[in-house]
Design a protein around this motif. Sequence first.
Motif, short mmCIF file in Angstrom:
data_model
loop_
_atom_site.label_atom_id
_atom_site.label_comp_id
_atom_site.label_asym_id
_atom_site.label_seq_id
_atom_site.Cartn_x
_atom_site.Cartn_y
_atom_site.Cartn_z
N ARG A 1 14.19 49.32 -53.28
CA ARG A 1 13.73 47.99 -53.04
C ARG A 1 13.08 48.10 -51.48
O ARG A 1 12.74 46.68 -51.06
CB ARG A 1 14.86 47.13 -53.16
N SER A 2 12.80 48.88 -51.02
CA SER A 2 12.05 48.92 -49.73
C SER A 2 12.90 48.07 -48.56
O SER A 2 12.26 47.36 -48.00
CB SER A 2 10.64 48.56 -49.93
N LEU A 3 14.23 48.31 -48.73
CA LEU A 3 14.98 47.30 -47.77
C LEU A 3 14.80 47.81 -46.56
O LEU A 3 14.50 48.96 -46.22
CB LEU A 3 16.60 47.28 -48.19
N VAL A 4 15.21 46.91 -45.50
CA VAL A 4 14.96 47.42 -43.84
C VAL A 4 16.47 47.27 -43.41
O VAL A 4 17.39 46.76 -44.02
CB VAL A 4 13.97 46.52 -43.17
N MET B 1 14.25 55.91 -39.74
CA MET B 1 14.83 56.06 -41.16
C MET B 1 16.22 56.03 -41.15
O MET B 1 16.84 55.45 -42.13
CB MET B 1 14.27 57.45 -41.63
N PHE B 2 16.91 56.60 -40.15
CA PHE B 2 18.36 56.67 -40.46
C PHE B 2 19.09 55.83 -39.03
O PHE B 2 18.50 55.97 -37.95
CB PHE B 2 18.71 58.19 -40.44
N TYR C 1 28.04 51.44 -45.53
CA TYR C 1 28.11 52.63 -45.86
C TYR C 1 27.17 53.34 -46.68
O TYR C 1 27.15 54.54 -46.73
CB TYR C 1 29.48 51.92 -47.44
N ALA C 2 26.25 52.43 -46.97
CA ALA C 2 24.91 53.27 -47.70
C ALA C 2 23.96 53.86 -46.65
O ALA C 2 23.64 55.13 -46.98
CB ALA C 2 23.91 52.25 -48.57
N LYS C 3 24.20 53.60 -45.32
CA LYS C 3 23.30 54.26 -44.37
C LYS C 3 24.11 55.54 -43.95
O LYS C 3 23.47 56.55 -43.66
CB LYS C 3 23.53 53.41 -42.83
N ARG D 1 15.64 53.02 -46.47
CA ARG D 1 15.40 53.66 -44.85
C ARG D 1 15.30 52.40 -44.20
O ARG D 1 14.78 51.44 -44.61
CB ARG D 1 14.42 54.74 -44.84
N LEU D 2 15.72 52.62 -42.80
CA LEU D 2 15.72 51.30 -41.87
C LEU D 2 14.08 50.90 -41.71
O LEU D 2 14.21 49.70 -41.70
CB LEU D 2 16.04 52.08 -40.40
N ASP D 3 13.28 51.64 -41.89
CA ASP D 3 11.80 51.24 -41.63
C ASP D 3 11.39 50.75 -42.91
O ASP D 3 10.07 50.39 -42.95
CB ASP D 3 10.86 52.23 -41.30
N GLY D 4 11.90 50.53 -44.07
CA GLY D 4 11.45 50.12 -45.29
C GLY D 4 10.69 51.04 -46.09
O GLY D 4 10.16 50.71 -47.17
#
Length: 367
Positions: free
Chosen positions: A235-238, A284-285, A245-247, A227-230
Motif C-alpha cells: 500500500r506504499s505506506l509511510v 527505509m527502516f 511491530y511491522a517495522k 518502507r518509511l519513505d513509501g
Amino acid sequence: MRLISINVLKTGMVIGRTIWNEAGLPLIQKDVVVTDVLVGRLKQLGIQYVYIEDKISEGIEVEETVPLAVRKKAVKQITDTFYKIKGLDQKSASLVIDKQTKEIGKLVDDLLNSIINSEEILMILSDTFLYDEYIYQHSFQVTLYSLAIAKEMGYSESDLRTIGIGAILHDVGKMVTPAEILFKPGRLTDEEFTMMKQHARSGFDILRNLHTVSLLVAHCAFQHHERLDGSGYPRSLVDYEIHPYAKIIAVADVFDAVTSNRVYRKKMVPSQGIAIIEAGRGTMFDAKVVDALKKSVVHYPNGTILELTDGRRGVVANQNSEDSALPCLRIFEEDHQILKTTYTLNLIEEPTVSVAKVDTEYVREVE
C-alpha cells in the motif's frame, strides 16, 4: 573451528561443525575429512561456507543461541502449519491456523526463553542447516531476529509474544503464491513480481479472521514489506502509517534474506547484512529498530577471520556483550608473518584499530 568459503575448501581439511538436513538428521558429520567429492557435493547443495578445524582456531567454540532441539521443533511446527494450508481457500486456511495458534504460542515461548536466558548476543548459523524450502527456515530466523530486536527495545513479554507470532506467520501468504514464482532462480518479470507482492495482502486476508490471536498479527503480514519513505508494498505506506511491530519484522526479514542462501542470490556474512540495513536507516527502516538490530545480533560470528586496518589478522574467539561489532580476536598474523605465539586482542580496547575486511578465503598454512 573457523569459517571458510567453499571456494577455498581443500582435500584434507576437517569439517568442524555438522551440517543438518531438513529432517534434523546429520548430512555431513563433524570431523569428516574433506575430499574432492565432498566439495562437489557441498557446492551442489548450495553451501557457501563451512566450519573447519585447524591450528589457528583450535579450541574456539561456535554455538547457536537457540539449542538444536528447539530449532528442530520450531521448524517442524512452522513446516507442518504451512503445509496444512497449501491449496486451501482463505476461510479454510484461517480455520487451520486458528487450531495451530496454541502450539505456535508455545513455540514462541520456547524461543523467548532461549533468547532471554542467554547472556550471549544472538548468533544464527544458517549454513549448518539445509531445508528443501527456504520459507520455513526463513520464518524461524526472522522470528529470532524480531524477538532479539524487540527485547533490546524494551518491549513487554506480552508484546514480545505477539511480535513472535506475527514473525512466524509473516510470510504465510506465500503459501498461495505459485511455486514457479516463489522459487524462480532468475530475476522476476514485472508481472511475476506483481504476483509475488500479493503475498502480503494474502497473508493479511488469512490472518485477520483468526479468533485466537491479536489482529496485529495480521498487520505484521500485511505491512512487513512497507518502507518509511513509501517505497514499499502493498500500500506504499509511510512512517507513521506502519505499525511498530511491522517495522521490526521488516528489518529482521531483510537481514535474514541477505544473510541466507537464496535461489537467486548468494548469502552475505552478518556484517555485510548489517551494512545493507544501515544504509536504509531512517529512510527505509526505522532508526531505533536498526540500532537495536546492531546491538542484539552478532556482526562477526566466532571462528571468523578478520583483517584489521593495521594489517594484523585474527580469528574471532568470543563476543563482547558491550558492543557486538567489536569482538575479541586471537591474533595469529602480523606483517604477513604467522606468529609463533598467538595473543588476544579486545577490539573495544583498541579504538585506533578497526575491521578492514572479513577474510573467509584465508588458507595460508600455519608453520
